[in-house]
Design a protein around this motif. Sequence first.
Motif, PDB file in Angstrom:
ATOM      1  N   TRP A 163       0.819  -1.214   0.000  1.00 39.51           N
ATOM      2  CA  TRP A 163       0.000   0.000   0.000  1.00 39.51           C
ATOM      3  C   TRP A 163       0.853   1.264   0.000  1.00 39.51           C
ATOM      4  CZ3 TRP A 163      -4.826   1.511  -0.828  1.00 39.51           C
ATOM      5  CH2 TRP A 163      -5.247   2.743  -0.350  1.00 39.51           C
ATOM      6  N   SER A 164       2.018   1.189   0.632  1.00 45.05           N
ATOM      7  CA  SER A 164       2.857   2.379   0.781  1.00 45.05           C
ATOM      8  C   SER A 164       3.870   2.546  -0.343  1.00 45.05           C
ATOM      9  CB  SER A 164       3.611   2.313   2.121  1.00 45.05           C
ATOM     10  OG  SER A 164       4.426   1.156   2.188  1.00 45.05           O
ATOM     11  N   ARG A 165       3.769   1.761  -1.400  1.00 46.16           N
ATOM     12  CA  ARG A 165       4.706   1.902  -2.517  1.00 46.16           C
ATOM     13  C   ARG A 165       4.486   3.220  -3.236  1.00 46.16           C
ATOM     14  NH1 ARG A 165       3.906  -3.200  -6.208  1.00 46.16           N
ATOM     15  NH2 ARG A 165       1.766  -2.503  -5.849  1.00 46.16           N
ATOM     16  N   SER A 166       5.573   3.770  -3.740  1.00 52.09           N
ATOM     17  CA  SER A 166       5.493   5.003  -4.509  1.00 52.09           C
ATOM     18  C   SER A 166       5.082   4.698  -5.947  1.00 52.09           C
ATOM     19  CB  SER A 166       6.846   5.717  -4.497  1.00 52.09           C
ATOM     20  OG  SER A 166       7.838   4.915  -5.118  1.00 52.09           O
ATOM     21  N   LYS A 167       4.742   5.757  -6.691  1.00 54.49           N
ATOM     22  CA  LYS A 167       4.355   5.573  -8.083  1.00 54.49           C
ATOM     23  C   LYS A 167       5.526   5.051  -8.913  1.00 54.49           C
ATOM     24  CE  LYS A 167       0.692   9.064  -8.238  1.00 54.49           C
ATOM     25  NZ  LYS A 167       0.203  10.295  -8.923  1.00 54.49           N
ATOM     26  N   GLU A 168       6.734   5.484  -8.552  1.00 57.85           N
ATOM     27  CA  GLU A 168       7.907   5.004  -9.290  1.00 57.85           C
ATOM     28  C   GLU A 168       8.097   3.500  -9.083  1.00 57.85           C
ATOM     29  OE1 GLU A 168       7.801   7.601  -7.366  1.00 57.85           O
ATOM     30  OE2 GLU A 168       8.063   9.260  -8.775  1.00 57.85           O
ATOM     31  N   GLU A 169       7.893   3.023  -7.850  1.00 59.29           N
ATOM     32  CA  GLU A 169       8.029   1.593  -7.586  1.00 59.29           C
ATOM     33  C   GLU A 169       6.947   0.790  -8.299  1.00 59.29           C
ATOM     34  OE1 GLU A 169      10.033   1.721  -3.127  1.00 59.29           O
ATOM     35  OE2 GLU A 169       7.856   1.697  -3.341  1.00 59.29           O
ATOM     36  N   GLU A 170       5.730   1.317  -8.340  1.00 59.50           N
ATOM     37  CA  GLU A 170       4.666   0.629  -9.055  1.00 59.50           C
ATOM     38  C   GLU A 170       4.949   0.567 -10.549  1.00 59.50           C
ATOM     39  OE1 GLU A 170       1.037   2.538  -8.139  1.00 59.50           O
ATOM     40  OE2 GLU A 170       0.940   1.802  -6.071  1.00 59.50           O
ATOM     41  N   GLN A 171       5.470   1.659 -11.102  1.00 57.61           N
ATOM     42  CA  GLN A 171       5.805   1.678 -12.524  1.00 57.61           C
ATOM     43  C   GLN A 171       6.944   0.706 -12.832  1.00 57.61           C
ATOM     44  OE1 GLN A 171       4.126   3.264 -14.911  1.00 57.61           O
ATOM     45  NE2 GLN A 171       5.459   2.264 -16.411  1.00 57.61           N
ATOM     46  N   SER A 174       5.512  -2.736 -12.888  1.00 59.31           N
ATOM     47  CA  SER A 174       4.731  -2.930 -14.115  1.00 59.31           C
ATOM     48  C   SER A 174       5.640  -3.173 -15.312  1.00 59.31           C
ATOM     49  CB  SER A 174       3.844  -1.706 -14.358  1.00 59.31           C
ATOM     50  OG  SER A 174       3.121  -1.837 -15.560  1.00 59.31           O
ATOM     51  N   ASP A 175       6.738  -2.425 -15.392  1.00 60.77           N
ATOM     52  CA  ASP A 175       7.685  -2.621 -16.498  1.00 60.77           C
ATOM     53  C   ASP A 175       8.330  -3.998 -16.437  1.00 60.77           C
ATOM     54  OD1 ASP A 175       7.078  -0.067 -17.308  1.00 60.77           O
ATOM     55  OD2 ASP A 175       8.830   0.850 -16.363  1.00 60.77           O
ATOM     56  N   LEU A 176       8.664  -4.438 -15.231  1.00 65.78           N
ATOM     57  CA  LEU A 176       9.272  -5.757 -15.079  1.00 65.78           C
ATOM     58  C   LEU A 176       8.303  -6.866 -15.490  1.00 65.78           C
ATOM     59  CD1 LEU A 176      11.198  -5.354 -11.691  1.00 65.78           C
ATOM     60  CD2 LEU A 176      12.179  -5.541 -13.982  1.00 65.78           C
ATOM     61  N   ARG A 177       7.027  -6.691 -15.148  1.00 64.48           N
ATOM     62  CA  ARG A 177       6.037  -7.696 -15.533  1.00 64.48           C
ATOM     63  C   ARG A 177       5.878  -7.754 -17.055  1.00 64.48           C
ATOM     64  NH1 ARG A 177       2.987  -9.788 -11.451  1.00 64.48           N
ATOM     65  NH2 ARG A 177       3.124  -8.747  -9.416  1.00 64.48           N
ATOM     66  N   LYS A 178       5.870  -6.603 -17.709  1.00 63.80           N
ATOM     67  CA  LYS A 178       5.773  -6.587 -19.164  1.00 63.80           C
ATOM     68  C   LYS A 178       6.998  -7.251 -19.795  1.00 63.80           C
ATOM     69  CE  LYS A 178       2.957  -2.386 -19.416  1.00 63.80           C
ATOM     70  NZ  LYS A 178       2.892  -0.974 -19.874  1.00 63.80           N
ATOM     71  N   GLU A 179       8.175  -6.941 -19.249  1.00 69.62           N
ATOM     72  CA  GLU A 179       9.399  -7.545 -19.776  1.00 69.62           C
ATOM     73  C   GLU A 179       9.389  -9.053 -19.590  1.00 69.62           C
ATOM     74  OE1 GLU A 179      14.219  -7.284 -18.948  1.00 69.62           O
ATOM     75  OE2 GLU A 179      12.884  -5.679 -18.269  1.00 69.62           O
ATOM     76  N   LEU A 180       8.891  -9.498 -18.427  1.00 70.92           N
ATOM     77  CA  LEU A 180       8.819 -10.932 -18.164  1.00 70.92           C
ATOM     78  C   LEU A 180       7.870 -11.623 -19.139  1.00 70.92           C
ATOM     79  CD1 LEU A 180       9.501 -13.371 -16.393  1.00 70.92           C
ATOM     80  CD2 LEU A 180       7.638 -12.700 -14.869  1.00 70.92           C
ATOM     81  N   LYS A 181       6.745 -10.988 -19.461  1.00 69.38           N
ATOM     82  CA  LYS A 181       5.812 -11.586 -20.417  1.00 69.38           C
ATOM     83  C   LYS A 181       6.446 -11.732 -21.788  1.00 69.38           C
ATOM     84  CE  LYS A 181       1.472 -10.097 -18.263  1.00 69.38           C
ATOM     85  NZ  LYS A 181       0.228  -9.288 -18.448  1.00 69.38           N
ATOM     86  N   LEU A 182       7.226 -10.725 -22.208  1.00 72.92           N
ATOM     87  CA  LEU A 182       7.897 -10.813 -23.504  1.00 72.92           C
ATOM     88  C   LEU A 182       8.910 -11.945 -23.534  1.00 72.92           C
ATOM     89  CD1 LEU A 182       8.494  -7.011 -24.248  1.00 72.92           C
ATOM     90  CD2 LEU A 182       6.853  -8.524 -25.363  1.00 72.92           C
ATOM     91  N   VAL A 183       9.677 -12.071 -22.456  1.00 68.56           N
ATOM     92  CA  VAL A 183      10.680 -13.144 -22.392  1.00 68.56           C
ATOM     93  C   VAL A 183       9.995 -14.510 -22.403  1.00 68.56           C
ATOM     94  CG1 VAL A 183      12.487 -14.162 -20.977  1.00 68.56           C
ATOM     95  CG2 VAL A 183      12.379 -11.689 -21.241  1.00 68.56           C
ATOM     96  N   GLY A 308      15.258  -6.541 -23.590  1.00 66.09           N
ATOM     97  CA  GLY A 308      16.454  -5.988 -22.946  1.00 66.09           C
ATOM     98  C   GLY A 308      17.575  -6.972 -22.964  1.00 66.09           C
ATOM     99  N   ASP A 309      18.021  -7.370 -21.783  1.00 62.30           N
ATOM    100  CA  ASP A 309      19.174  -8.252 -21.662  1.00 62.30           C
ATOM    101  C   ASP A 309      18.768  -9.691 -21.542  1.00 62.30           C
ATOM    102  OD1 ASP A 309      19.788  -7.713 -18.092  1.00 62.30           O
ATOM    103  OD2 ASP A 309      17.975  -8.059 -19.278  1.00 62.30           O
ATOM    104  N   ALA A 310      17.569 -10.067 -22.055  1.00 64.05           N
ATOM    105  CA  ALA A 310      17.147 -11.471 -21.974  1.00 64.05           C
ATOM    106  C   ALA A 310      18.065 -12.380 -22.766  1.00 64.05           C
ATOM    107  CB  ALA A 310      15.713 -11.614 -22.464  1.00 64.05           C
ATOM    108  N   GLY A 311      18.594 -11.853 -23.886  1.00 62.67           N
ATOM    109  CA  GLY A 311      19.498 -12.663 -24.680  1.00 62.67           C
ATOM    110  C   GLY A 311      20.751 -13.038 -23.917  1.00 62.67           C
TER     111      GLY A 311
END
Length: 316
Positions: A163-171, A174-183, A308-311
């Motif tokens: 609950w106390s996460r900042s917007k930067e941490e949430e973003q 979210s970016d990590l989840r998108k990257e994980l889906k691509l990998v 990113g660096d998945a390769g």
Amino acid sequence: AMGKDQKVSKWVWAPFSSTARNDGANFYHWVKAGVEYPDYPFARFNVHLDSVEYSEDEYSMYLANSEWTRSDTDLLMGLCRRLDLRWAVIHDRFTATPPRTIDQLQHRYYSVASRLAHVRLTLAAAGPIDPSNPISTLGTGSSSQSFNLSYESERRRQLEVAWSRSKEEEQEESDLRKELKLVEAQLRKLKKAGKGEEPGLASQPDPHDAANSLFHRPQPAAGVPYLQSARLENPVGVNGLSKTLIKKMSLVLAELEVEARPLPTKAVVDMYDHLRKSVVTLLTLQKIASKKESLLLQKKIEINRAGGDAGGTLEQ
């Protein structure tokens, strides 16, 4: 739309009272004419918890706790009954000292309720309670299962961290989840290709079987002579070797200093066929390996572009 012959229902502004209230107040609402209710229809939802009550002997024998006084326990039980286990409100109204967390209040309430249920059922000759088959005491909102204080405390702590996460941490998450889906999508494609759906690679026949089918020893028929030198010819045509493969095989044989047409005895021709089979198998395996390496390099480039660096991870 209503039909011409359809009658319109008549509604009236009528008074009503509810058994859920003990002050005898009257209210008004719209109802169909001629319809009378013995009680307000929603009064049946006015359900309260049964109060957790205990005698002096029960408290002293089964419920006494060094961290809780009798007065604090009584206050908690009264609030739980009056506020129907609305724990946020109960925590706000609990004024005893020392201050308690919601988890501690819940632990005390459910521990007292389940302990009372266990003791009373046992004393009523109902037999001991099987821990694997907990008994629900619906009136108090509890059961014979114990309240896991450590688990609830950790769960609430993790909830507060989220609950106390900042917007930067949430973003960032979210970016990590998108990257994980691509990998994961790229890995599924690679796995799918490895199962035989990549044209021309996974469906490649066994090179050893292909070479054996090209160079086979003829079976002479009785009374029909044949020349051993005929076996020195390279198989060509639809089911034979391509011109490119024949040229490459000839270069390998020349590198090994093998004569183009050795003495055609049976032993020599058998050895010559065995050597040519090995050379064809080697050239076929080299071709397959080259295609596999090209495909792998292409997939790594695609993953690097998408994730990113998945390769780099795959290379390891």
